[in-house]
Write a protein that holds these residues in place. Structure first.
Motif, PDB file in Angstrom:
ATOM      1  N   LEU A 186      44.637  33.137  40.161  1.00  0.00           N
ATOM      2  CA  LEU A 186      45.357  34.169  40.836  1.00  0.00           C
ATOM      3  C   LEU A 186      46.550  35.091  40.269  1.00  0.00           C
ATOM      4  O   LEU A 186      46.492  36.193  40.391  1.00  0.00           O
ATOM      5  N   THR A 187      47.077  34.491  39.203  1.00  0.00           N
ATOM      6  CA  THR A 187      48.092  35.054  38.423  1.00  0.00           C
ATOM      7  C   THR A 187      47.598  36.360  37.686  1.00  0.00           C
ATOM      8  O   THR A 187      48.095  37.199  37.644  1.00  0.00           O
ATOM      9  N   ILE A 188      46.400  35.862  37.036  1.00  0.00           N
ATOM     10  CA  ILE A 188      45.728  37.008  36.041  1.00  0.00           C
ATOM     11  C   ILE A 188      45.598  38.188  37.257  1.00  0.00           C
ATOM     12  O   ILE A 188      45.231  39.250  36.805  1.00  0.00           O
ATOM     13  N   ALA A 189      44.871  37.597  38.391  1.00  0.00           N
ATOM     14  CA  ALA A 189      44.264  38.661  39.255  1.00  0.00           C
ATOM     15  C   ALA A 189      45.647  39.741  39.774  1.00  0.00           C
ATOM     16  O   ALA A 189      45.375  40.947  39.453  1.00  0.00           O
ATOM     17  N   ILE A 190      46.476  39.068  40.066  1.00  0.00           N
ATOM     18  CA  ILE A 190      47.799  40.023  40.305  1.00  0.00           C
ATOM     19  C   ILE A 190      48.176  40.867  39.358  1.00  0.00           C
ATOM     20  O   ILE A 190      48.624  42.095  39.510  1.00  0.00           O
ATOM     21  N   VAL A 191      48.233  40.233  38.210  1.00  0.00           N
ATOM     22  CA  VAL A 191      48.700  40.995  36.916  1.00  0.00           C
ATOM     23  C   VAL A 191      48.076  42.109  36.550  1.00  0.00           C
ATOM     24  O   VAL A 191      48.335  43.349  36.344  1.00  0.00           O
ATOM     25  N   LEU A 192      46.800  41.909  36.533  1.00  0.00           N
ATOM     26  CA  LEU A 192      45.698  42.837  36.097  1.00  0.00           C
ATOM     27  C   LEU A 192      45.576  43.853  37.315  1.00  0.00           C
ATOM     28  O   LEU A 192      45.812  45.104  36.645  1.00  0.00           O
TER      29      LEU A 192
END
Lengths: 494, 480
Positions: free
Chosen positions: A463-469
């Protein structure tokens, strides 16, 4: 055909998971997970196929896939699935959150596991159906298919007040849905009388000529159904109960996906089918959006129940969607789509966190939490990321979404947009209060709490990767929905 | 009567024979099982006869009967319904104190009455059919005569039905006085010549509405429904809810179509008011019920209200919609009452909602069947009930009946609440409940079980592919 496969996989896997669970519970979970992953991979391959730089021109070529066959020819009902950029983006979100919803139920659900995963998979199947159905009857059909399993998810595996919450959820959405059904039928009949060709097909119905007053009434039927789902104040009443009482995966799907079907419905049906009528009520819709932003934020600030708090932040964030859509600006439409994705991810993540906390502390009351950071630094870190995302910190996805929305909306309704901007300030208030109460301050409980397990780390990390991306490089999404957003804006002459 | 007419009446003669065959079987001291099997075979032969008769249609048997596609559809529904009711009756009556054999005579007699209504196009056959139906029903309702509820229900039905018959006769007399004819077609011709309505005709219709409203349990003539549904044996309740209403509805429709009732705004307004009142009151009364039989009684009031909405347009679309709706509604109610039969114990019917708590975890298949049935009653997609409702909405909107249609939609939202209550009871944590421990006859228990599952599959099948029957309904309705 690939779209049919996507939905069929989920439905079949749901049935198999239910049957298999009699003998082997673990296998049921794996079947659910594998089905979600397969669908996610299919959608990823579709993305790479139709992704950046491969879209040329406008008009019919906005539709990547168009699959049509007969279903109930006597009524002029076809089985028509089609996919454009908007659908693709949302399908991507659906299966991404779908995988996570299976993962976060892995330990939480202990009884009637097979039936649980059956409902989970069928809800997701209904949602993906909603995102691709191009026949209005079929659309209504999927609209309901996602509703009934969700009712069971809340009603069987929910919290203490689950029955009340599940009734309320079902009755609210069903009331909206039936009004939409009336509108669909009226549109069908009017179109049939005009052309002599009775059909529920989206593309046929889009050509119907409507009297202004008729159009307005028919549009209201659609709009109310979608406004309930979105939810727009004053139809938001079901949301805190449903989100609060649902199991973690239920809240994740509700916040991440079900609310998006409302926004999708407005974008796909209300605007293209009733351009003039939509333009007429635009100011009011924006007003209600702004009211939602501020009112939701105020209520969120006042909550002590962690899940209800997060639920009210959804009301607030969904207000931006309404503001964006009814400004009819291309840039705002792109912002709206971004908001749909980022809100799904960030709020979904917060619900997952709330679920994890509840698993450990057995309470949702934030007054009984506090100082959790010391025992669970990893979870605290993840929570910090999503709290910041929720309040719209730059570099995280939500900032892009809200910024684009407000930028687009400003020329259309400057005063209201200024008010909407206040929402960003309020969101900082409630988000920080939430984080402070839960993770900082003195430790209030002596319960031994374990930090995140590898499975939970996997969920939060993705989830974190997705939101940062999405925060750093939103361009692929914006490209993907460019033509759709452009068409919507152009059809309103802006 | 020529040979053609005689042949066309074959299904109805067979049906009349059925009662006599049962009487003979009883005279020869046959067992319950034999009577049941023979009864079932007789019903199958009636259905077979209906299929055989189909190419001969339409046939008029002057002056009383008209056998056409419309009649065939309704008769088919009635016979299929009664075959299933008969199946439920075995396991229900086998373990009750009363001798079950005479029950079948009455059952087939009242079926005959209901089927005659479907083919009658004359006041005389209308009245005779209705009386055959009602008189057998009095006895059927009070069949378990040692139980207080049953006797009370039987008496209540007797008194009210007798009074409504009187109303019916009075209404017919007034219309006859006005038009000089008792045949539907004759009345229609007279009215066409007269241009416009006379007061007497309107009053006559109004008085007949009382009787029909009573039979269909429409508001404000619904007061008997809940008590009778509760007091009658479960299979009989299923019979009242489906077969008897189908027959009355058929004759109402035939009369309405013959004299073009939609040309009389006053009459249509009366029906619209009754429909709206039934939908609202039926659904509201069901809200707080915790007795399943009473709940289904009130919900059937609402459903008949929905059906009257399909009657209002007075065109073929309305007929189609109502046939489909009746089909879906009968299958649904039959499966619901089947479940109640399965769960009833010797001393007590499974009518309290507590019996259903946690049913899903003990009898998942039964609970699923009941869930499907309730969802179909609520009109949720994937079930036949939704397509039926959808059909009615379409028929209503086409004739710009916005108000009744809107009421239909809003009241079905209210209706959701009580259906959901039963469903969530079934899925809630289980209670220790005494269920049917041992069955007296595994063969019939199992065949009822299978029948229920098949009904549920049909419900879902029709919900997803209504096309399979819609086409047939349309072609049959053109045979007239």
């Amino acid at each position: 055909m690939i779209l049919v496969t996507i939905i069929t996989i989920l439905m079949v896997a749901g049935l198999i998971a239910w049957l298999v669970s009699r003998w082997n519970v673990g296998l049921a979970k794996w079947i659910a997970l594998v089905a979600m992953v397969i669908d996610f991979l299919i959608v990823c391959s579709l993305w790479s196929q139709y992704g950046v730089g491969k879209i040329t021109g406008t008009g019919s070529s906005t539709w990547f896939i168009d699959y049509k066959t007969k279903w109930i020819p006597d009524f002029g009902i076809g089985f028509h699935l089609a996919m454009d950029g908007l659908s693709l983006v949302l399908l991507m979100l659906t299966f991404f959150l779908g995988i996570l919803s299976v993962l976060c139920s892995w330990r939480e659900i202990t009884d009637r596991v097979g039936f649980y995963f059956f409902n989970l998979l069928w809800t997701i199947a209904g949602i993906s159906g909603v995102f691709v159905a191009m026949d209005l009857f079929l659309f209504y059909f999927f609209w309901e298919v996602m509703l009934i399993p969700m009712f069971f998810l809340i009603g069987i595996w929910g919290g203490e007040r689950r029955r009340y919450a599940s009734y309320k959820f079902f009755i609210f959405t069903q009331a909206g849905g039936l009004l939409m059904l009336l509108s669909i039928l009226s549109l069908y009949i009017i179109h049939g009388q005009q052309t002599g060709h009775y059909s529920y097909d989206y593309f046929n119905l889009a050509e119907t000529r409507l009297e202004p007053t008729t159009a307005k009434w028919i549009m209201m039927g659609f709009l109310i159904a979608f406004a309930v789902k979105l939810p727009m104040v004053p139809f938001h009443n079901w949301l805190p109960d449903a989100h609060g009482e649902a199991p973690t995966a239920g809240s994740l799907i509700l916040a991440g996906l079900l609310l998006k079907t409302g926004a999708y419905g407005i974008l796909r049906f209300v605007l293209p089918l009733f351009p003039n009528a939509a333009a007429e009520i635009a100011w009011w819709a924006i007003l209600f959006g702004v009211i939602g932003i501020i009112y939701g934020a105020m209520l969120a600030f006042a909550q002590t129940d962690l899940k209800r708090l997060i639920a009210y932040t959804s009301v607030s964030h969904m207000g931006f969607i309404l503001v964006g859509i009814f400004s009819f600006r291309e840039i705002a439409m792109q912002g709206v789509v971004m908001q749909m994705l980022t809100h799904g991810i960030s709020t979904g993540a917060l619900f997952v966190l709330a679920g994890m906390i509840k698993e450990r502390l057995h309470t949702r009351d934030i007054d009984q939490m506090g100082g959790l950071w010391t025992s669970m630094p990893a979870m605290g870190g993840a929570a910090l990321v999503f709290t910041m995302a929720s309040l719209g910190l730059p570099a995280l996805g939500n900032f892009i979404a809200e910024f684009l929305t407000l930028l687009g909306a400003f020329p259309a309704a400057p005063k209201l947009t200024i008010l909407a901007t206040l929402g960003l300030v309020f969101s900082a208030l409630y988000s920080l209060r939430m984080f402070q109460k839960v993770f900082l301050g003195n430790r209030l409980t002596n319960t031994k709490t374990m930090d995140m397990s590898p499975r939970e780390i996997l969920i939060m990390a993705s989830l974190t990767i997705a939101i940062v991306l999405l925060g750093l490089y939103p361009q692929p999404v914006i490209n993907m929905v460019k033509t759709v957003a452009n068409d919507l804006a152009v059809s309103h002459g802006v | 009567m020529n040979e053609l007419q005689f042949n066309a009446l074959l299904p109805y003669t067979l049906l009349a024979t059925a009662s006599i065959v049962v009487i003979l079987l009883i005279a020869f001291r046959s067992t319950h099982t034999l009577i049941q099997v023979v009864g079932f075979l007789l019903m199958c032969s009636v259905i077979f006869a209906l299929v055989k008769v189909r190419p001969l249609l339409p046939v008029t048997v002057p002056p009383l009967f008209q056998i056409d596609g419309f009649a065939l559809l309704f008769t088919g529904l009635i016979i299929c319904g009664v075959a299933i009711v008969g199946l439920f009756s075995y396991i229900y009556f086998e373990e009750r104190e009363e001798n079950p054999k005479e029950y079948y005579i009455l059952l087939f007699l009242s079926t005959l009455g209901s089927a005659l209504l479907a083919i009658s196009n004359h006041f005389v056959s209308f009245f005779i059919g209705l009386e055959i139906l009602s008189i057998s029903l009095y006895a059927l309702i009070g069949y378990l005569r040692n139980r207080n509820n049953a006797v009370e229900a039987g008496m209540k039905y007797l008194v009210l039905a007798a009074m409504s018959s009187a109303f019916l006769l009075f209404g017919m007399a007034l219309i006859y006085m006005d038009t000089g004819s008792m045949a539907f077609q004759g009345i229609a011709d007279k009215l066409n010549q007269a241009h416009g309505t006379s007061l007497m005709f309107t009053v006559g219709i109004g008085i007949m509405v009382v009787a029909i409203g009573f039979k269909l349990a429409l508001v404000p003539f619904h007061l008997w429904a809940a008590d009778v549904y509760q007091g009658a044996p479960v299979p009989v309740t299923a019979f009242i809810a489906t077969v008897s209403k189908i027959g009355v509805f058929a004759v109402l429709f035939r009369f309405g179509l013959a004299v073009n009732l939609q040309n009389y705004p006053l009459v249509i307004n009366i029906f619209a008011t009754i429909a709206v009142a039934s939908m609202i009151i039926g659904n509201i009364l069901a809200l707080r019920q915790s007795n399943i039989k009473r709940l289904l009684a009130y919900s059937s009031i609402a459903h008949l209200g929905y059906l009257i909405v399909a009657f209002l347009p007075g065109n073929m679309a309305g007929v189609e919609a109502s046939v489909f709706y009746l089909l879906a509604y009968s299958i649904t109610l039959l499966s619901a009452f089947g479940i109640i039969t399965m769960l009833s114990t010797r001393s007590k019917d499974a009518e309290d909602i507590d019996v259903y708590k946690g049913l899903f975890w003990k009898h998942p298949l039964l609970a699923l069947v009941f869930t499907v049935a309730l969802l179909s009653l609520a009109g949720i997609p994937l079930t036949a009930g939704f397509i039926g409702k959808f059909y009615i909405l379409g028929a209503g909107l086409q004739q710009h009946l916005y108000f009744p249609v809107l009421v239909l939609v809003l009241t079905s939202v209210i209706g959701l609440y009580y259906y959901l209550r039963v469903i969530s009871a079934m899925f809630s944590a289980p209670l220790p409940v005494a269920l049917r421990e041992k069955t007296t006859s595994p063969l019939f228990y199992n065949s009822t079980y299978i029948a229920l599952v098949v009904l549920a599959i049909i419900l879902v099948g029709l919900g997803i592919f209504p096309g399979i029957v819609v086409e047939d309904i349309r072609t049959l309705l053109t045979v007239r």
